[in-house]
Motif scaffolding. Structure first.
Motif, short mmCIF file in Angstrom:
data_model
loop_
_atom_site.label_atom_id
_atom_site.label_comp_id
_atom_site.label_asym_id
_atom_site.label_seq_id
_atom_site.Cartn_x
_atom_site.Cartn_y
_atom_site.Cartn_z
N GLU A 68 0.81 -1.14 0.15
CA GLU A 68 -0.07 0.07 0.10
C GLU A 68 0.91 1.15 0.06
O GLU A 68 0.57 2.21 -0.70
N GLU A 69 1.83 1.25 0.65
CA GLU A 69 2.90 2.28 0.80
C GLU A 69 3.40 2.55 -0.59
O GLU A 69 3.70 3.78 -0.94
N ARG A 87 -7.17 12.96 -0.94
CA ARG A 87 -8.53 12.40 -1.77
C ARG A 87 -8.35 11.76 -3.07
O ARG A 87 -8.66 10.81 -3.45
N THR A 88 -7.39 12.55 -4.08
CA THR A 88 -6.99 12.19 -5.21
C THR A 88 -6.17 10.82 -5.02
O THR A 88 -6.39 10.06 -5.90
N VAL A 89 -5.20 10.85 -4.17
CA VAL A 89 -4.31 9.55 -4.12
C VAL A 89 -5.09 8.44 -3.66
O VAL A 89 -5.00 7.37 -4.27
N SER A 94 -7.23 2.94 -4.60
CA SER A 94 -8.42 2.23 -3.96
C SER A 94 -8.34 1.99 -2.87
O SER A 94 -8.51 0.89 -2.33
N LEU A 95 -8.12 2.77 -1.80
CA LEU A 95 -7.99 2.94 -0.33
C LEU A 95 -8.90 3.68 0.30
O LEU A 95 -9.00 4.98 -0.37
N PRO A 96 -9.58 3.58 1.27
CA PRO A 96 -10.24 4.68 2.18
C PRO A 96 -9.57 5.77 2.36
O PRO A 96 -8.45 5.90 2.80
N LEU A 97 -10.10 7.23 2.41
CA LEU A 97 -9.31 8.23 2.71
C LEU A 97 -8.50 8.24 4.00
O LEU A 97 -7.43 8.54 4.13
N GLU A 101 -4.71 8.68 4.46
CA GLU A 101 -4.06 9.80 5.17
C GLU A 101 -3.13 9.13 6.17
O GLU A 101 -2.08 9.72 6.44
N SER A 102 -3.49 8.07 6.69
CA SER A 102 -2.68 7.47 7.89
C SER A 102 -1.26 7.10 7.20
O SER A 102 -0.11 7.31 7.91
N ILE A 103 -1.41 6.33 6.33
CA ILE A 103 -0.18 5.94 5.48
C ILE A 103 0.70 7.16 5.01
O ILE A 103 1.82 7.06 5.46
#
Length: 143
Positions: A68-69, A87-89, A94-97, A101-103
């Motif tokens: 994911e990172e 939000r765009t990233v 295809s990950l929840p916002l 943001e946490s990542i």
């Protein structure tokens, strides 16, 4: 009052001179109708350069990226963009916002990404260390 135009021009020239005399020391300068945001300029320049040997070494010494990172780092490197909104990233990977943001914050604390303020909120960019870490992740994955 005869020289008001000349005085305004002198003030603007002084403001521009001050901004460019200490490029490495200022982050934001505003005066006489002139505004400089040096962090943005630095990031654009960094985005167009290859990681230095020291940055590559730092990326090697860092812990391993998760899938994911790595996907988020790829999204931050999308051609044509230096800064990206979470939000765009999030949509691109295809990950929840909230997970994205946490990542992003985790990547920032490790020196792989950095954030700033855009016109619609927080924006994110990859660092040269992040580029190097992502490249090494791809090399290991393809080996």
């Amino acid at each position: 009052m005869e020289l008001a135009g000349e005085m305004g021009l002198a003030i603007l020239a002084g403001a521009i001179g001050l901004a460019f005399s200490n490029l490495d020391k200022i982050s934001r300068f505003k005066g006489a109708g002139f505004e400089a945001e040096m962090n943005m300029v630095h990031t654009i320049i960094e985005n167009q350069t290859e990681p230095s040997p020291e940055q590559k070494k730092q990326a090697i010494q860092s812990d391993v990226l998760s899938n994911e990172e790595a996907r988020i780092l790829v999204s931050l490197q999308k051609p044509g963009y230096t800064w990206r909104y979470a939000r765009t990233v999030s949509g691109e990977v295809s990950l929840p916002l909230n997970k994205t943001e946490s990542i992003l914050f985790s990547l920032m604390t490790r020196g792989f990404a950095k954030n700033g303020t855009g016109s619609n909120g927080e924006i994110w960019a990859i660092t040269n260390v992040g580029k190097s870490a992502q490249e090494q992740y791809e090399q290991k994955k393809n080996a």
